[in-house]
Design a protein around this motif. Structure first.
Motif, PDB file in Angstrom:
ATOM      1  N   THR A  33       0.823  -1.207   0.000  1.00 50.67           N
ATOM      2  CA  THR A  33       0.000   0.000   0.000  1.00 50.67           C
ATOM      3  C   THR A  33       0.861   1.261   0.000  1.00 50.67           C
ATOM      4  O   THR A  33       0.511   2.267  -0.606  1.00 50.67           O
ATOM      5  CB  THR A  33      -0.924   0.010   1.235  1.00 50.67           C
ATOM      6  OG1 THR A  33      -1.736  -1.165   1.226  1.00 50.67           O
ATOM      7  CG2 THR A  33      -1.820   1.230   1.230  1.00 50.67           C
ATOM      8  N   PRO A  43       2.498   3.741  -4.218  1.00 53.15           N
ATOM      9  CA  PRO A  43       2.448   5.207  -4.455  1.00 53.15           C
ATOM     10  C   PRO A  43       3.832   5.851  -4.506  1.00 53.15           C
ATOM     11  O   PRO A  43       4.087   6.713  -5.351  1.00 53.15           O
ATOM     12  CB  PRO A  43       1.647   5.721  -3.247  1.00 53.15           C
ATOM     13  CG  PRO A  43       0.838   4.557  -2.813  1.00 53.15           C
ATOM     14  CD  PRO A  43       1.696   3.362  -3.050  1.00 53.15           C
ATOM     15  N   ILE A  58       5.441   7.884  -7.718  1.00 57.08           N
ATOM     16  CA  ILE A  58       5.907   9.269  -7.594  1.00 57.08           C
ATOM     17  C   ILE A  58       7.349   9.402  -8.073  1.00 57.08           C
ATOM     18  O   ILE A  58       7.693  10.297  -8.849  1.00 57.08           O
ATOM     19  CB  ILE A  58       5.768   9.749  -6.134  1.00 57.08           C
ATOM     20  CG1 ILE A  58       4.291   9.874  -5.757  1.00 57.08           C
ATOM     21  CG2 ILE A  58       6.482  11.081  -5.936  1.00 57.08           C
ATOM     22  CD1 ILE A  58       4.044  10.106  -4.285  1.00 57.08           C
ATOM     23  N   SER A  65       9.750   2.852   2.270  1.00 60.46           N
ATOM     24  CA  SER A  65       8.511   2.071   2.324  1.00 60.46           C
ATOM     25  C   SER A  65       8.555   1.058   3.468  1.00 60.46           C
ATOM     26  O   SER A  65       7.545   0.825   4.151  1.00 60.46           O
ATOM     27  CB  SER A  65       8.290   1.342   0.996  1.00 60.46           C
ATOM     28  OG  SER A  65       8.213   2.248  -0.076  1.00 60.46           O
TER      29      SER A  65
END
Length: 340
Positions: free
Chosen positions: A18, A22, A26, A68
């Motif tokens: 999750t 992203p 980016i 992350s």
């Protein structure tokens, strides 16, 4: 215990994906912008744009995974704490260190993955990236446009009236060998030939003129071949070992980069105890400060990594790893293991 490990690993995987996706998108946009800026120097189509992007994937993953991992680790532990699931495991007799063992194993596996990417995949992808740019720049030098003046083929100035497929028509070439001598060539047609790293222009049916202050010479030819001597010899690929040992940069700069890669690769493993010290909490008495923990931990690690890249030595790397390991275990023992 196997079920507990599987449960924690499953929660971590969901949280990691999750957060990772992203971040990956980016950072990918940043790399796409950097690749797109090359279009001002070389011409690339959409397929070539994607090819260049694929060469950047190892670097994107390398810089995305540590952040992350820290964020996913903090989110998993804080969610388990606020849902009283960790309290329930403590009540069943499981120690906090035992619960953390599966996350330590994941951190170790991610560190091995990052080390493989930084020392194996990234050198190869960077070389492919540079080789592609060199090839495109070489092609750009030979991109002769009909009707334009001032175009160069090697050391020769060239004018072409028309072009059909790969054949040029009505060609005029000028070359000044020194201050006193000048050369002109005119030809009905010609084409560019590539032979390994040597490029030449093959002319058919034309005249050559050599001019000096005292005389003018003329020669008629059926075929004439002009070689581009200004081209580089092409990009030379290196093995992984030679890339790190015989690079164009100074040994000190290569060593600093190696220290940087080693430390960044170890972030997932080194961060487990530090993050767990502030996210394995009792929700009745302690507040959720996961965002602050993620920010400070990430900043702390990247400040050390940047320092190693600029001024680092192997001794400083070893001391940094030892201090972080001791600090993480001390904080974990004082804030978590002492009570659970």
């Amino acid at each position: 215990m196997v079920n507990v490990r599987g449960y924690i690993s499953s929660n971590f995987t969901k949280s990691f994906l999750t957060i990772f996706l992203p971040f990956y998108l980016i950072i990918s946009l940043v790399f796409f912008v950097r690749i797109s800026s090359l279009t001002s120097k070389i011409q690339i189509n959409f397929a070539e744009l994607l090819l260049l992007y694929s060469y950047s994937i190892p670097e994107i993953i390398f810089y995305t995974i540590p952040l992350s991992f820290i964020a996913a680790l903090a989110n998993v532990l804080i969610n388990l704490s606020q849902g009283n699931e960790l309290i329930a495991l403590y009540a069943l007799g499981l120690k906090s260190k035992k619960i953390l063992s599966s996350l330590l194993l994941l951190g170790l596996l991610f560190s091995f993955l990052l080390a493989g990417i930084s020392f194996l995949a990234m050198p190869l992808s960077k070389q492919f990236y540079k080789a592609f740019k060199e090839e495109k720049r070489s092609e750009a030098k030979l991109n002769i446009v009909p009707g334009e003046l001032g175009q160069k083929f090697g050391n020769y100035y060239m004018y072409v009236k028309e072009k059909t497929d790969k054949t040029f028509h009505d060609i005029v070439i000028y070359n000044r060998t020194n201050k006193a001598d000048e050369q002109f060539f005119s030809s009905q047609r010609g084409q560019i030939n590539h032979n390994e790293n040597v490029t030449s222009l093959l002319l058919h049916k034309g005249y050559g003129y050599t001019y000096t202050k005292t005389k003018l010479q003329q020669a008629e030819y059926e075929t004439a071949e002009i070689f581009d001597r200004s081209q580089s010899q092409g990009f030379q690929f290196q093995s992984i070992a030679s890339y790190w040992s015989e690079g164009k940069e100074s040994r000190e700069k290569v060593m600093h980069r190696i220290l940087f890669y080693i430390f960044i690769s170890l972030i997932p493993f080194l961060s487990v105890y530090l993050v767990a010290s502030f996210t394995m909490i009792n929700p009745r008495y302690q507040q959720n400060r996961s965002f602050l923990v993620i920010f400070i931990t990430t900043l702390f690690f990247y400040i050390i990594a940047s320092s190693l890249e600029k001024w680092g030595t192997p001794l400083l790397l070893i001391l940094s790893i030892m201090i972080i390991t001791i600090l993480g275990q001390w904080l974990f023992k004082k804030r978590v293991a002492k009570y659970f």
